[in-house]
Design an enzyme around this catalytic site. Structure first.
Site, PDB file in Angstrom:
ATOM      1  N   SER A 126       0.789  -1.147  -0.101  1.00 44.23           N
ATOM      2  CA  SER A 126      -0.125   0.099   0.098  1.00 44.23           C
ATOM      3  C   SER A 126       1.010   1.281  -0.183  1.00 44.23           C
ATOM      4  CB  SER A 126      -0.670  -0.071   1.210  1.00 44.23           C
ATOM      5  OG  SER A 126      -1.560   1.301   1.426  1.00 44.23           O
ATOM      6  N   TYR A 151      -2.081  -1.864  11.029  1.00 44.25           N
ATOM      7  CA  TYR A 151      -2.356  -2.142   9.553  1.00 44.25           C
ATOM      8  C   TYR A 151      -1.037  -1.681   8.842  1.00 44.25           C
ATOM      9  CZ  TYR A 151      -3.529  -1.555   4.775  1.00 44.25           C
ATOM     10  OH  TYR A 151      -3.572  -1.824   3.459  1.00 44.25           O
ATOM     11  N   LYS A 155       2.333  -3.795   6.511  1.00 45.19           N
ATOM     12  CA  LYS A 155       2.449  -3.852   4.866  1.00 45.19           C
ATOM     13  C   LYS A 155       4.167  -3.492   5.068  1.00 45.19           C
ATOM     14  CE  LYS A 155      -1.316  -4.712   3.497  1.00 45.19           C
ATOM     15  NZ  LYS A 155      -1.655  -6.168   2.650  1.00 45.19           N
TER      16      LYS A 155
END
Ligand code: UD1
Length: 344
Positions: A126, A151, A155
């Site tokens: 992302s 979160y 990544k």
């Protein structure tokens, strides 16, 4: 026929990618635990492509079941790993759930790949890894900023796990890391699209649900940012454009075209749009009103970010082609279809 494992294949980006893979002649095996998707998505995929992909209800955190799955479907040669939790706010509340789901799944798959002789791995990353970039548009070599949420951290750590693993065993793996900007919209047939659970966190599903009357009012989080109209800017990309990039990535690895064992590409349009621009364009192209009010900033939001997709365009050989107008029309068509289906 080349066989691709798609984890999270009944999810939003996953399902659109499965359609593009099937259209390009790939055999697809979907693994999904349906934690944030519905098995009926398989019907949508079948309606569009005429093919019902193999489906296994497995959690990628479950190593033994994944091992059995690889043994059952022999000769998988590539993996696209979407399966992950993705709600930023929830990750702040439940960090361990995020670290477990997103990292243990990844570790399991990387560990199983050489055992089952699977070499090619596409990873869903992302633009969140860039945080608020110092320079816009953001290129792939922009510095990675400290993550704003568990979160986002999964990544960043996920990317590092892939690089370290491949560094240690370059003969066993090659990977393409795709950094997504903001995927929106739905398939042109309106047979598949985004299916948020409960109250949507993301902008577009909230806009479409407000337009159709499920939500009273959209809250625009902040109009005092350092942007032309004061609202945040993102690079919104049609989910089908995004899906197609995965097919290109898989083919690139199968054809031995990668320039290194791990390549990273920005998947965006190169165009930044504000929340208010999205809102007014949505209203205009769909001739529908979206009641909204400006409220305070949302904690953790980045002010502005959009991609420099030059490397993806020139090296990967992929380019986003859909207009934002068409993208917003597809999002509205999907919302309308969804509501007629559920009220019948
Ligand atoms: C974030 C993450 C992204 C992650 C995605 C998954 C960043 C930069 N991006 O995207 O990595 O994959 O979540 O969920 O951290 N907005 C409103 N009202 C709403 C909802 C959103 O005004 O009701 C605004 C937000 O303030 C933001 C824009 O719309 O400016 C887009 O928000 P959203 O769709 O949630 O995506 P990101 O936060 O950009």
């Amino acid at each position: 026929m080349s066989k691709v494992l798609v984890t999270g294949g009944t999810g939003y980006i996953g399902s659109h990618t499965v359609v593009e893979l099937i259209n390009e002649g790939f055999e697809v095996v979907i693994v999904d635990n349906l934690s944030n998707s519905n098995v009926a998505v398989l019907d949508g995929i079948e309606k569009i492509t005429g093919v019902r992909p193999a489906f296994e209800n497995i959690d990628c955190v479950d190593y033994v079941s994944m091992d059995r799955m690889f043994a059952k479907y022999e000769n998988i040669d590539s993996i696209i790993h979407f399966a992950a939790s993705k709600a930023v706010g929830e990750s702040v509340e439940k960090p361990l759930m995020y670290y477990r789901n997103n990292l243990v799944s990844l570790i399991n798959i990387l560990q199983l790949m050489p055992i089952h002789k699977v070499r090619n791995f596409v990873f869903s990353s992302s633009c969140t890894v860039y945080g608020q970039p110092d320079v816009l548009p953001v290129t792939e070599d922009a510095p990675i900023k400290p993550a704003m949420s568990p979160y986002g951290n999964t990544k960043q750590i996920g990317e590092e796990i892939i690089r370290d693993t491949i560094h240690a065993a370059p003969a066993s793996y090659q990977s393409i890391i795709l950094r997504y900007f903001n995927p929106i919209g739905a398939h042109s047939t309106a047979e598949i699209g985004e299916l948020p659970n409960g109250v949507p966190n993301n902008l577009l599903p909230f806009v479409t649900q407000t337009a159709i009357g499920i939500r009273k009012q959209l809250q625009v989080f902040g109009d005092d940012y350092d942007t032309p109209d004061g609202s945040c800017i993102r690079d919104y990309i049609h989910v089908v454009d995004l899906a197609k990039a995965h097919v290109v990535a898989v083919k690139r690895m199968l054809q031995g075209k990668s320039l290194s064992n791990v390549e990273t590409f920005n998947l965006g349009t190169g165009r930044g749009l504000s929340v208010l621009e999205i809102l007014t364009t949505f209203e205009k192209v769909n001739e529908v009103k979206v009641p909204y009010k400006i409220v305070g900033r949302r904690e953790g939001d980045i002010e502005k970010v959009w991609a420099d997709p030059t490397i993806a365009n020139e090296v990967l050989g992929w380019k986003a082609t859909e207009t934002v107008e068409e993208t917003l029309r597809s999002a509205w068509a999907w919302e309308q279809k969804l509501r007629t289906q559920t009220t019948n």
